[in-house]
Design a protein around this motif. Sequence first.
Motif, PDB file in Angstrom:
ATOM      1  N   GLN A  57      -8.533   3.234   5.334  1.00 41.18           N
ATOM      2  CA  GLN A  57      -7.139   2.111   5.972  1.00 41.18           C
ATOM      3  C   GLN A  57      -6.518   2.273   4.739  1.00 41.18           C
ATOM      4  O   GLN A  57      -7.207   1.663   3.622  1.00 41.18           O
ATOM      5  CB  GLN A  57      -7.782   1.110   6.158  1.00 41.18           C
ATOM      6  CG  GLN A  57      -8.926   1.549   8.138  1.00 41.18           C
ATOM      7  CD  GLN A  57      -9.402  -0.460   8.145  1.00 41.18           C
ATOM      8  OE1 GLN A  57      -8.551  -0.969   7.955  1.00 41.18           O
ATOM      9  NE2 GLN A  57     -10.438  -0.070   8.695  1.00 41.18           N
ATOM     10  N   HIS A  58      -4.958   2.565   4.450  1.00 43.18           N
ATOM     11  CA  HIS A  58      -4.083   1.804   4.307  1.00 43.18           C
ATOM     12  C   HIS A  58      -3.498   0.283   4.400  1.00 43.18           C
ATOM     13  O   HIS A  58      -3.194   0.553   5.411  1.00 43.18           O
ATOM     14  CB  HIS A  58      -2.977   3.192   3.859  1.00 43.18           C
ATOM     15  CG  HIS A  58      -1.702   2.464   2.610  1.00 43.18           C
ATOM     16  ND1 HIS A  58      -0.418   3.217   2.701  1.00 43.18           N
ATOM     17  CD2 HIS A  58      -1.880   1.715   1.718  1.00 43.18           C
ATOM     18  CE1 HIS A  58      -0.311   3.244   1.942  1.00 43.18           C
ATOM     19  NE2 HIS A  58      -1.133   2.543   0.517  1.00 43.18           N
ATOM     20  N   LEU A  59      -4.117  -0.815   3.100  1.00 41.08           N
ATOM     21  CA  LEU A  59      -4.314  -1.877   3.802  1.00 41.08           C
ATOM     22  C   LEU A  59      -2.597  -2.331   3.192  1.00 41.08           C
ATOM     23  O   LEU A  59      -2.333  -3.612   3.428  1.00 41.08           O
ATOM     24  CB  LEU A  59      -5.436  -2.602   3.270  1.00 41.08           C
ATOM     25  CG  LEU A  59      -6.579  -2.161   3.132  1.00 41.08           C
ATOM     26  CD1 LEU A  59      -7.766  -2.921   2.804  1.00 41.08           C
ATOM     27  CD2 LEU A  59      -6.896  -2.041   5.130  1.00 41.08           C
ATOM     28  N   GLY A  60      -2.285  -1.779   1.649  1.00 37.07           N
ATOM     29  CA  GLY A  60      -0.981  -2.431   1.948  1.00 37.07           C
ATOM     30  C   GLY A  60      -0.704  -1.647   0.485  1.00 37.07           C
ATOM     31  O   GLY A  60      -1.477  -0.614  -0.248  1.00 37.07           O
ATOM     32  N   THR A  61       0.946  -2.003  -0.723  1.00 37.23           N
ATOM     33  CA  THR A  61       0.999  -1.387  -1.771  1.00 37.23           C
ATOM     34  C   THR A  61       0.714  -2.032  -2.737  1.00 37.23           C
ATOM     35  O   THR A  61       0.893  -1.334  -4.081  1.00 37.23           O
ATOM     36  CB  THR A  61       2.180  -0.328  -1.046  1.00 37.23           C
ATOM     37  OG1 THR A  61       3.191  -1.305  -1.161  1.00 37.23           O
ATOM     38  CG2 THR A  61       2.380   0.965  -0.951  1.00 37.23           C
ATOM     39  N   GLY A  62       1.137  -3.416  -2.384  1.00 40.61           N
ATOM     40  CA  GLY A  62       0.899  -4.461  -3.629  1.00 40.61           C
ATOM     41  C   GLY A  62       0.299  -5.570  -4.036  1.00 40.61           C
ATOM     42  O   GLY A  62      -0.644  -5.319  -3.156  1.00 40.61           O
TER      43      GLY A  62
END
Lengths: 742, 131
Positions: A480-485
């Motif tokens: 799961q890609h939770l965010g970039t920052g």
Amino acid sequence: MGLGLLASRTLRSARLRTTNFHHLRRSIVSTTELQNAEAAQAQAEPSPADLPPRTPLAGARVHFPNPDDAIEVFVDGYPVKVPKGMTVLQACEIAGIDIPRFCYHSRLSIAGNCRMCLVEVEKSPKPVASCAMPALPGMKIKTDTPLAKKAREGVMEFLLMNHPLDCPICDQGGECDLQDQSMAFGSDRGRFTEVKRSVVDKNLGPLVKTVMTRCIQCTRCVRFATEVAGVQDLGMLGRGSGEEIGTYVEKLMTSELSGNVIDICPVGALTSKPFAFKARNWELKGTESIDVSDAVGSNIRIDSRGPEVMRILPRLNEDINEEWISDKTRFFYDGLKRQRLNDPMIRGPDGRFKAVSWRDALAVVAEVINQVKPSEIVGVAGKLSDAESMMALKDFLNRMGSNNVWCEGNGPQPNADLRSGYIMNTSIGGLEKADVFLLVGTQPRVEAAMVNARIRKTVRATQAKVGYVGPAADFNYDHQHLGTGPQALAEIAEGRHPFCSILMNAKNPCIIVGAGVFERPDKDAIFSIVETIAEKAKAVRPDWNGLNVLLLNAAQAASLDLGLVPESDKSIESAKFVYLMGADDVNLDKIPDDAFVVYQGHHGDQSVYRANVILPASAFSEKEGIYVNTEGCAQTTIPAVPTVGDARDDWKIIRALSEISGVRLPYDTLSGIRSRIKTVAPNILQIEEREPAAFSYSVKPEIRQEISNTTFEAAVENFYMTDAITRASKIMAQCSALLRKK
Amino acid sequence: MAHLIRNLKVPPNSASLEEARKRTFEFFRMACRSIPSVMDIYNLQDVVTPSELRSSVAAQIRKNAHVTNPKVIDMLLFKGMEEFRNVVEHSKQRHHIIGQYVVGKGLVQDLEPKDEGISNFLKNFYKSNYA
């Protein structure tokens, strides 16, 4: 006339008769008693029970998850206890009997299609494929009966039917399973008189050479690609004699582990393209060493011929790399032959380098270092430095009065005080016990391919969940890609994120922070958020430590263990004397124009353009040195080939320079420098043992830093080119051109 | 010249430093006397002058000026004699002479002053990586 002679006479006459008989029948079977398997079987009486105890094959160990599940089977009359669910082949291995096999591989799923592992089981009408047959209580397995031998001989004949007779020009020759097993179990003639089939070769990219006519359809490569490498590139096409292995469409194999199919291929169908026609395996000298291209420290064997490294193969280490290595590890060795520095050199007034003797080069460096102020001396250790040379560099610069020495990749203010804050506390093998992963700013697939393989293995086996915070990246398992920052992290820490509940419910949560975070100005804040998450998810307990840092370079862990921490983070801007020990990724623009730069290293890479003096050093394949991997396990390289030209070992150069500069270091030998290391970081001398960190996050001072809004960046731009050796490698250049994921 | 050299034998050890000194000078003179024929044999006229060769020989001898043990001087003389004989008997080739005595002095033979006062480590370091 003795009894022996008499006996041989009768035997000879008996054999004469049988040969005549065979001449008439022209049989395929070479062993006479196999002609009449059933009759011979009736003759063979059961052997008595007092057999000598056997040793399990290749150190095979039995692990009983549940002692009640142990069953007893008899292998050639010898009783062995095995856990329920083990196959007949595994039981035989424990009993110390090697069953010939082609398709079976202990780390891959069972296919059971080569039929080479046929054994006889009592009360079974036919021979059974031992790799696919579960062992049952009281089973009587016979591996050496005429029936089993005849079955193997028959299988060999079928396999060799369509196998070309090109062993003299085959790269697998000498280490080929088919060759060995046809010698051991095969017949001496075949009945096949038609034309052998031929198969079109497939193009799998710059690393794997294919000669598909040699393929025996064991499907090990297909299973490896789908199961371990996690790419669905390879597959089986066609049926019957039209069966072929290939990529379904014209496509290269784009896995970072693709080189391993060369090792698992039992025949010469998949061989190493760079190694093709270069050497025979019996000409090579194997040296058991350690890989330095990433922080995993994969165990490798360097095969060399004379002064040349011919190839690199993996070595079994269950705790680190199992039996795989990444493509970078396997194929970057040709960089060891290119761009090498072989003489000490001084840059003349015209800007050109001139080769000089060691005396002159060291005298120049010593003169300059004694003229500058101690605070203007800076030392940087490179990515590939061993612990001994870093110790010598730190001692030398400290004696010169400077404390500005660090290792590249550790960021401006590295935390070297708490060992748990920079190593992989779970250990690489321990990742298999985790059930939820949270990857923070790290892309293990390119940063540490073997760690990624471990995570994939866990995800595949236990459906562990993976959450990822960072820039869009390529994964070979569900995530799961939770965010970039860092904001996404803050949300998880505050419990506002949906992934939070998964993390809280996990039994063994595992958080992995990439070493790319070290370079961020807000790294302390990020680490404190990560620690909050770890605390909430109960990731750090006495029985489980799931808070990890995944390092990038082979030198990093040892440099932090040795305390290579700069006094001030702006020291390089005001430096007058810069000592680069293999450091090629420092920002050269930051070094002032009037600074005197000494580059000590083995490759003419980026820093050489700025250097005033070059001191040639030996590469990892030429020296003995300790490297600590990302989980804190110290391992040592062994010299496989001699040094190039007039190069010297890294620590020797610094030791010699210290004497000329008038601050002679007190050690003259490798053991001397190691006893010095022992006083600084005794864990480095625990060779091949992982020294876990004592964790104590509570003693950390409170962080008053704010996280910034900048997103995480990819720490590794190009998997195939990360250091001086890989940048000099032609194969790695081809790989980056063809296989790099854009 | 040739018969003189053929009759050379290993002399008995020098009794004193004085005797060794005398022998050294004798050796040097003999080497100087052979220089014209050496120039002839190896065709060195256009690369070097006799005086340059003389000073090259002298430099080789001076390199060991600090030796005071007559036994060691005898040994060095013996080695010098061996080399001398090889040169005069044309056992060498032109490039050997040019390499050793005309250009790259110190490349083939260590003509630098002996490293006084440096550690064994450094001596080995200069020699090779494996010592």
